[in-house]
Motif scaffolding. Structure first.
Motif, PDB file in Angstrom:
ATOM      1  N   TYR A  38      43.743  35.046  50.314  1.00 33.59           N
ATOM      2  CA  TYR A  38      43.245  33.672  50.331  1.00 33.59           C
ATOM      3  C   TYR A  38      41.899  33.651  49.611  1.00 33.59           C
ATOM      4  O   TYR A  38      41.222  34.664  49.474  1.00 33.59           O
ATOM      5  CB  TYR A  38      43.016  33.179  51.770  1.00 33.59           C
ATOM      6  CG  TYR A  38      44.249  33.002  52.616  1.00 33.59           C
ATOM      7  CD1 TYR A  38      44.737  34.054  53.400  1.00 33.59           C
ATOM      8  CD2 TYR A  38      44.909  31.782  52.668  1.00 33.59           C
ATOM      9  CE1 TYR A  38      45.854  33.876  54.203  1.00 33.59           C
ATOM     10  CE2 TYR A  38      46.031  31.601  53.470  1.00 33.59           C
ATOM     11  CZ  TYR A  38      46.490  32.650  54.236  1.00 33.59           C
ATOM     12  OH  TYR A  38      47.599  32.484  55.026  1.00 33.59           O
ATOM     13  N   PHE A  84      39.564  36.379  50.908  1.00 31.93           N
ATOM     14  CA  PHE A  84      39.979  36.939  52.188  1.00 31.93           C
ATOM     15  C   PHE A  84      41.363  37.562  52.061  1.00 31.93           C
ATOM     16  O   PHE A  84      42.229  37.066  51.334  1.00 31.93           O
ATOM     17  CB  PHE A  84      40.060  35.852  53.267  1.00 31.93           C
ATOM     18  CG  PHE A  84      38.742  35.309  53.694  1.00 31.93           C
ATOM     19  CD1 PHE A  84      38.303  34.068  53.250  1.00 31.93           C
ATOM     20  CD2 PHE A  84      37.929  36.015  54.568  1.00 31.93           C
ATOM     21  CE1 PHE A  84      37.092  33.549  53.650  1.00 31.93           C
ATOM     22  CE2 PHE A  84      36.710  35.501  54.979  1.00 31.93           C
ATOM     23  CZ  PHE A  84      36.287  34.274  54.517  1.00 31.93           C
ATOM     24  N   GLY A  87      40.507  40.014  57.210  1.00 26.91           N
ATOM     25  CA  GLY A  87      39.401  40.880  56.884  1.00 26.91           C
ATOM     26  C   GLY A  87      38.132  40.052  56.723  1.00 26.91           C
ATOM     27  O   GLY A  87      38.188  38.820  56.729  1.00 26.91           O
ATOM     28  N   PRO A  88      36.988  40.723  56.558  1.00 27.99           N
ATOM     29  CA  PRO A  88      35.705  40.012  56.474  1.00 27.99           C
ATOM     30  C   PRO A  88      35.471  39.317  55.152  1.00 27.99           C
ATOM     31  O   PRO A  88      34.533  38.542  55.015  1.00 27.99           O
ATOM     32  CB  PRO A  88      34.675  41.122  56.693  1.00 27.99           C
ATOM     33  CG  PRO A  88      35.369  42.353  56.204  1.00 27.99           C
ATOM     34  CD  PRO A  88      36.816  42.179  56.532  1.00 27.99           C
TER      35      PRO A  88
END
Lengths: 112, 114
Positions: B35, B91, B106-107
């Motif tokens: 994303y 992301f 994930g971050p």
């Protein structure tokens, strides 16, 4: 087109209750998600609704009305750590298509 | 259990350069998603892998973006050549095939193209 609306910002007081609304217009519907995101961190899953009604999970509850294209996230007994962005997302298709369509997010500030 | 990891956390490159982002999903997760969030806009889907196969790449902006997932484990997203409008947070998320709906994120990698 696909559209998901939620308020941009909200403010609430520690210990209070806050309701964050989300309305959606999508070509199909196969579930609505709420995610929490603290600044600079990964979005984390809060709730999932695919049938009408209320889903309760601890201090957080989520409601869905498919006929109205409407959901809300209810946060009770607010804590300072609840200050974050709350993201509403819809999965518009069933089966192997898993992509999510997202709203802009609601930035919640919890004040002492 | 380790979560979804992404590398690098930040990348600053000049227009016209190439950048490769990496995502390591949770071990055993067949589904992997990319994303992107551009500043001021909503998170937008880019593509979805099931193991090493592209299930849906309808969100890829153009042919400057190339995603791979050789071996069905980690994935890379290459942008070549980068343009100013590619700036944003990328992301990655993963989950089990057929085992539920929650996607683990994930971050993110913050990409700045100057």
């Amino acid at each position: 087109g696909q559209n998901i609306d939620q308020p941009t910002e909200m403010t609430a007081t520690e210990g209070a209750i806050v309701q964050i609304n989300c309305t959606y217009q999508t070509s199909g519907f196969n579930g609505l998600f709420w995610y929490q995101q603290h600044a600079g961190e990964a979005p984390t899953f809060l709730s999932y609704n695919v049938l009408d009604g209320l889903e309760e999970k601890g201090r957080f509850s989520s409601f869905l009305s498919r006929s109205k294209g409407y959901s809300y996230l209810l946060l009770k007994e607010l804590q300072m750590k609840d200050s974050a962005s709350y993201l509403c997302a819809v999965r518009d298709r069933a089966g192997n298509n898993r992509k999510l369509i997202w709203g802009l997010g609601t930035s919640l500030a919890v004040n002492p | 259990e380790a979560g979804v990891t992404q590398f690098p956390s930040h990348s600053v490159i000049e227009k016209g350069q190439t950048v490769t982002l990496r995502c390591d999903p949770i071990s055993g997760h067949d589904n992997l998603y990319w994303y992107r969030r551009v500043m001021g806009k909503e998170i937008k889907f880019l593509l979805h892998f099931v193991k090493e196969s592209k299930q849906d790449e309808s969100g890829m902006p153009n042919n400057r973006f190339l995603a791979e997932r050789t071996g069905g484990t980690y994935s890379t997203l290459k942008v070549q050549p980068a343009e100013l409008e590619d700036s944003g947070v990328y992301f990655c998320a993963s989950n089990h095939q057929g085992a539920g709906y929650e996607q683990y994120f994930g971050p993110g990698t913050r990409l700045t193209v100057t």
